[in-house]
Design an enzyme around this catalytic site. Structure first.
Site, mmCIF file in Angstrom:
data_model
loop_
_atom_site.group_PDB
_atom_site.id
_atom_site.type_symbol
_atom_site.label_atom_id
_atom_site.label_comp_id
_atom_site.label_asym_id
_atom_site.label_seq_id
_atom_site.Cartn_x
_atom_site.Cartn_y
_atom_site.Cartn_z
ATOM 1 N N LEU A 9 1.060 -1.160 0.017
ATOM 2 C CA LEU A 9 0.233 -0.088 -0.132
ATOM 3 C C LEU A 9 0.950 1.238 -0.154
ATOM 4 O O LEU A 9 0.497 2.450 -0.832
ATOM 5 C CB LEU A 9 -1.064 0.166 1.191
ATOM 6 C CG LEU A 9 -1.392 -1.450 1.042
ATOM 7 C CD1 LEU A 9 -2.556 -1.294 2.712
ATOM 8 C CD2 LEU A 9 -2.691 -0.849 0.274
ATOM 9 N N GLY A 10 2.337 1.315 0.835
ATOM 10 C CA GLY A 10 3.067 2.527 0.787
ATOM 11 C C GLY A 10 3.956 2.024 1.236
ATOM 12 O O GLY A 10 4.058 0.984 2.194
ATOM 13 N N THR A 25 -4.139 5.564 4.474
ATOM 14 C CA THR A 25 -2.390 4.791 4.861
ATOM 15 C C THR A 25 -0.983 5.073 4.551
ATOM 16 O O THR A 25 -0.278 5.471 5.005
ATOM 17 C CB THR A 25 -2.332 3.993 3.126
ATOM 18 O OG1 THR A 25 -3.459 2.839 2.813
ATOM 19 C CG2 THR A 25 -1.390 3.891 2.353
ATOM 20 N N GLU A 35 1.919 6.167 6.759
ATOM 21 C CA GLU A 35 3.347 6.409 6.402
ATOM 22 C C GLU A 35 3.971 7.673 6.963
ATOM 23 O O GLU A 35 5.282 8.081 6.568
ATOM 24 C CB GLU A 35 3.942 6.822 5.028
ATOM 25 C CG GLU A 35 3.152 4.895 4.133
ATOM 26 C CD GLU A 35 3.760 4.005 4.909
ATOM 27 O OE1 GLU A 35 4.977 3.982 5.882
ATOM 28 O OE2 GLU A 35 2.948 2.416 4.822
ATOM 29 N N HIS A 68 5.513 7.433 9.936
ATOM 30 C CA HIS A 68 7.308 6.998 10.279
ATOM 31 C C HIS A 68 8.075 8.001 9.871
ATOM 32 O O HIS A 68 9.018 7.857 10.281
ATOM 33 C CB HIS A 68 6.741 5.215 8.766
ATOM 34 C CG HIS A 68 6.536 4.337 9.286
ATOM 35 N ND1 HIS A 68 6.339 3.914 10.445
ATOM 36 C CD2 HIS A 68 5.439 3.043 8.511
ATOM 37 C CE1 HIS A 68 5.790 2.891 10.735
ATOM 38 N NE2 HIS A 68 5.621 2.611 8.913
ATOM 39 N N HIS A 94 6.141 0.994 14.123
ATOM 40 C CA HIS A 94 4.602 0.466 14.661
ATOM 41 C C HIS A 94 4.840 -0.037 15.773
ATOM 42 O O HIS A 94 5.317 0.012 17.170
ATOM 43 C CB HIS A 94 4.362 -1.292 13.557
ATOM 44 C CG HIS A 94 5.331 -1.297 11.919
ATOM 45 N ND1 HIS A 94 5.812 -1.545 11.607
ATOM 46 C CD2 HIS A 94 4.062 -0.015 11.322
ATOM 47 C CE1 HIS A 94 5.338 -0.997 9.759
ATOM 48 N NE2 HIS A 94 4.358 -0.214 10.092
ATOM 49 N N GLN A 108 1.623 -5.062 22.217
ATOM 50 C CA GLN A 108 0.770 -6.046 21.535
ATOM 51 C C GLN A 108 1.876 -6.521 21.039
ATOM 52 O O GLN A 108 3.129 -6.629 20.903
ATOM 53 C CB GLN A 108 0.168 -5.545 20.486
ATOM 54 C CG GLN A 108 0.541 -4.191 19.623
ATOM 55 C CD GLN A 108 -0.719 -3.754 18.561
ATOM 56 O OE1 GLN A 108 -1.335 -3.205 19.632
ATOM 57 N NE2 GLN A 108 -0.336 -3.739 17.803
#
Length: 509
Positions: free
Chosen positions: A282-283, A322, A326, A329, A335, A353
């Site tokens: 997706l990216g 998306t 990104e 980031h 994440h 998690q």
């Protein structure tokens, strides 16, 4: 249909827009008319004879109603562009170039406010000309409605601490991949909603126990209006390519010699490439740590079907998240699962998690002994579907802001969000008067309630070109000016001494 002409403001008001973006030209500074939005279905209000670079303010627009904003009934030879902003400045909420479908000139956009309020409508002429007048703008109430509960965006209550200029590099082999300006604008709007925590789905998507963690980062995004060379730009590049699908391994999207487009100065712009991505991606994005070692590849790449929330997008990645993920980031966010089983994302207020969450999870989803509330699967840095992510945390906001103050601190001094003459520099200063106004190019500038110490004087045309400068210091409190062979239009006057600069504007007719 009932038609009402908008009330014209009796004097030109300098308009300081805080986030100039697509189609914003160097001369865009003037709010010239104001009036109420139509309140009855099919009624219409209109403003007569706007010049390029002028704005009208439409008050009391109702959230959930749909309004058409159009120049279609005007002269076809005026190639207009329409951009809609929250009143007083901010990020754009609607845009159109050639929406009338005829002559490739007049514009038509349908706008549904996310909340009640006032909005400013900017008229530009493509490509940033200013010597054409006579374009009427019509605002019609075409559908009544109410504010929904989706990912709509309200108006931030506070001014952003940083506005990041964005350049979108569109790479296309097919017509579908050559996404529209509207699709690009929708993504900029989503970024602003999400990073300012005014996304309309926050209350409905985020479980109550997590809502207190949500943060307004104070970061906004604008399509660049000034390129690295200081020239006016739309903030969009378009490159036809022979590459069927770009990959992250080759990084061809970021290099002209590989079928892509070279990035703009990564210290001053967020580069986003939109293309057909292979490998099911997706990216992807670079981190700030890569900026110094590999600046030519700094930025974000997004697949064209996952960019924005209109046009070529495909569910379930059709709400622009998306790019939100990104860009997170790019601002040094990891994440939430730390890319390892029960890993560390270096943010204290995101629960540990076990792994990425996909689709839409049910609350609570407990892993890694993080009960009773479990995973923060609604976080933008998880892998949930677009409709099921809706927040950054306070800790993530602190990490992102540390990045903009540190390794990406060049963004704060970038001129990408505003032209050097006009948006950033033109100011209305009480105490400086130019008269007569309008005039024929011969006028007097006078100080009133201010004093200057041997100032110099400069005159700029509406495109920011200096057309006159005094050769010597001026000792008088009144200055006579003659603009030889001045054409009709708006001119900006700048009077400066060693302490201060005063500015005003005149109209030559």
């Amino acid at each position: 249909m009932k038609k009402i002409i908008l009330l014209f403001v009796p004097v030109i008001i300098v308009y300081l827009n805080t986030s100039p973006v697509h189609a914003q030209c160097a001369y865009d500074n003037y709010l010239i008319a104001e009036g109420d939005a139509p309140q009855v279905l099919n009624d219409q209000v209109y403003s007569i004879g706007n010049w390029a670079g002028e704005m009208i303010r439409v008050t009391n627009m109702k959230g959930g109603n749909t309004y058409s904003i159009s120049t279609c009934e005007s002269y076809f030879y005026f190639d207009s562009e329409i951009t809609v902003y929250p009143a007083g400045g901010g990020s754009p909420v609607a845009y159109d170039d050639d929406g009338c479908g005829l002559y490739e000139g007049p514009s038509y956009v349908e706008f549904t406010p996310s909340q009640n309020g006032d909005y400013d409508i900017l008229l530009d002429e493509y490509p940033c000309q200013s010597n054409v007048s006579g374009m009427n703008i019509y605002i019609t109430l075409i559908e009544e409605g109410s504010v929904g509960t989706g990912a709509g965006c309200g108006i931030p209550a506070t001014v952003a601490s940083l506005s990041i200029p964005v350049v979108v590099h569109v790479l296309y082999k097919t017509a579908e991949q050559n996404i529209s300006d509207d699709q690009i604008m929708s993504q900029i709007a989503v970024l602003n909603c999400d990073f300012r925590k005014v996304n309309g789905d926050f209350q409905n998507v985020v479980p109550g126990v997590f809502q207190g963690l949500g943060t307004d980062m104070g970061i906004e995004f604008c399509l660049a209006s000034v390129d690295p060379d200081g020239d006016v730009t739309s903030g969009i590049t378009r490159t036809q390519t022979n590459v069927s699908a770009f990959t992250a391994n080759e990084n061809g999207a970021k290099h002209s010699n590989l079928g892509g487009h070279d990035n703009w100065d990564p210290t001053r712009y967020l580069n986003i490439w939109v293309c057909n991505l292979g490998g099911g991606l997706l990216g992807y994005a670079t981190f700030p740590a890569d900026l110094q070692s590999n600046p030519d590849e700094d930025g974000v790449v997004i697949g064209f079907t996952a960019f924005g929330n209109t046009g070529s997008v495909a569910a379930p990645y059709n709400q622009g998240r998306t790019a939100t993920h990104e860009v997170g980031h790019w601002l040094n966010l990891r994440h939430v699962w730390g890319d390892a089983a029960c890993g560390n994302d270096f943010v204290d207020d995101t629960p540990t998690q076990e792994q990425a969450n996909y689709s839409c999870m049910n609350f609570p989803h407990v892993t890694c002994n993080n009960g009773p509330n479990g995973d923060l699967f609604v976080n933008f840095m998880d892998y949930s579907d677009d409709a099921c992510m809706a927040m950054f945390t306070n800790g993530q906001g602190q990490r992102a802001n540390a990045t903009t103050a540190g390794s990406r601190n060049g963004l704060s001094s970038s001129a990408g969000c505003g032209a050097t003459v006009g948006i950033q520099e033109i100011d209305s200063n009480a105490g400086l008067t130019a008269y007569p106004n309008p005039n024929n190019g011969i006028f007097r500038v006078k100080s009133s309630n201010v004093s200057w110490n041997q100032p110099t004087i400069e005159v700029y045309d509406i495109l920011g070109k200096k057309i006159m400068a005094s050769a010597n210091k001026i000792s008088s409190s009144e200055i006579d000016i003659e603009l030889n062979s001045a054409s009709k239009g708006i001119y900006f006057i700048s009077v400066s001494d060693q302490n201060k600069t005063w500015r005003t504007s005149i109209l030559v007719n």
